[in-house]
Design an enzyme around this catalytic site. Sequence first.
Site, PDB file in Angstrom:
ATOM      1  N   HIS A  60      -2.772   2.504  -7.701  1.00 17.78           N
ATOM      2  CA  HIS A  60      -2.452   2.380  -6.281  1.00 17.78           C
ATOM      3  C   HIS A  60      -1.016   2.825  -6.023  1.00 17.78           C
ATOM      4  O   HIS A  60      -0.143   2.617  -6.877  1.00 17.78           O
ATOM      5  CB  HIS A  60      -2.603   0.933  -5.813  1.00 17.78           C
ATOM      6  N   GLU A  77      -1.412  -5.937  -6.590  1.00 18.06           N
ATOM      7  CA  GLU A  77      -2.483  -6.912  -6.716  1.00 18.06           C
ATOM      8  C   GLU A  77      -2.247  -7.782  -7.936  1.00 18.06           C
ATOM      9  O   GLU A  77      -1.332  -7.535  -8.742  1.00 18.06           O
ATOM     10  CB  GLU A  77      -3.848  -6.220  -6.806  1.00 18.06           C
ATOM     11  N   HIS A 135      -4.690   0.983 -14.311  1.00 16.52           N
ATOM     12  CA  HIS A 135      -5.378  -0.246 -14.698  1.00 16.52           C
ATOM     13  C   HIS A 135      -6.887  -0.088 -14.623  1.00 16.52           C
ATOM     14  O   HIS A 135      -7.416   0.775 -13.920  1.00 16.52           O
ATOM     15  CB  HIS A 135      -4.929  -1.419 -13.825  1.00 16.52           C
ATOM     16  N   ARG A 155      -8.902   6.909  -8.000  1.00 17.55           N
ATOM     17  CA  ARG A 155      -9.626   6.853  -9.273  1.00 17.55           C
ATOM     18  C   ARG A 155      -9.193   8.007 -10.166  1.00 17.55           C
ATOM     19  O   ARG A 155      -9.205   9.163  -9.750  1.00 17.55           O
ATOM     20  CB  ARG A 155     -11.135   6.931  -9.042  1.00 17.55           C
TER      21      ARG A 155
END
Length: 267
Positions: A60, A77, A135, A155
Site C-alpha cells: 500500500h 494497517e 506483505h 498486487r
Amino acid sequence: MKLKRKLVAKPWGQTVLPDIFGGSSKKKIGEVWFEAPEGITPQLMTKYLFTSEKMSIQVHPNDRQARRVGFPHGKDECWFVLDAKPDAVLGLGLTKTVSPTKLKTAAILGEIEQLVDWKPVKKGDFFYVPAGTIHVIGADISLIEIQRNVDVTYRIYDYGRPRELHLDESLEVATLAPYDMKHCRDIPADQSASITDSTPFGLFQVIGDDSEILSNTISKEWQIIPLEGSVTVRGKLIKAGECGICPRLSDIDLSKNKKALVACTMT
C-alpha cells in the site's frame, strides 16, 4: 452505533467460520467487513480475515504517494492474530534489500516468494504493517485487521489467480528491504495493553472494565471489537463478532466486557 456486518467471498477464504459468523458456508468467505450507514465514512476500517490459501503479495502507498494519484491518504494497517495452525506463516518485508529490477524480475518469473521474509505466527501475535511494506497473509490463519479506511491496494503477485496485478505501481511505493521487527509484539492474553506506538491509529486490548488504559487518549473516532463478553456503545449492545463505533470514549460501557480490542484515530 453498531456497524453492519458483511461477509465477503475470496478465492483464498474458508468454508467453515466460527459460529459467531454462521459456521459452515457454501462460499469461501475470506473477510468480514463492518460498514457504516450511507453518508458516514469512518476513518478506520475493521475486518476479520480467514485464510485457507495464501493471499496475494501486495503493498500500500503512504500519504504522499496516495495523494499523488488521487486518494485522500495512504494505507497503514495492523493484524491481531486470533488463531493459526502450527505451521502458519506471514510474509512481511524482504529477506534482504534488493533493487527494483530484481523484485520485478522475481515477480514476473514467479520467484518472488524466495525474496519475501516468511515469519511463523501464532495466536496473540500482533503486527503493525506500515505503508510501503510488502506483505502477504499465509494459509490457515484467522485475524482481525485494522486499517486506515481507503481502497488502495497494489498486487505484486497472486499465485496465478485471474485478478489484476499492479507491478509498476507497487515498485513505486514499496520498501525493498526487511521488515522492522519493532512493529511486532506478542500480546499476553490476560492483560490490558496499549498495542500500537507512534502510528496513525491506536489499538488497545482491554480486559474487563479496565477503561483506565484508554483514558489518556484523545480521539474523535473509537471502534470497539468485543472478543469475549459484550460492550455497550451509545446504548447499543455489541457482542463478539460485531463492531461498534462512537465519537467519544464516554459513549463506551465496558461493564460486561471480558476482552475487547479498541481502535481509535490519533489525528
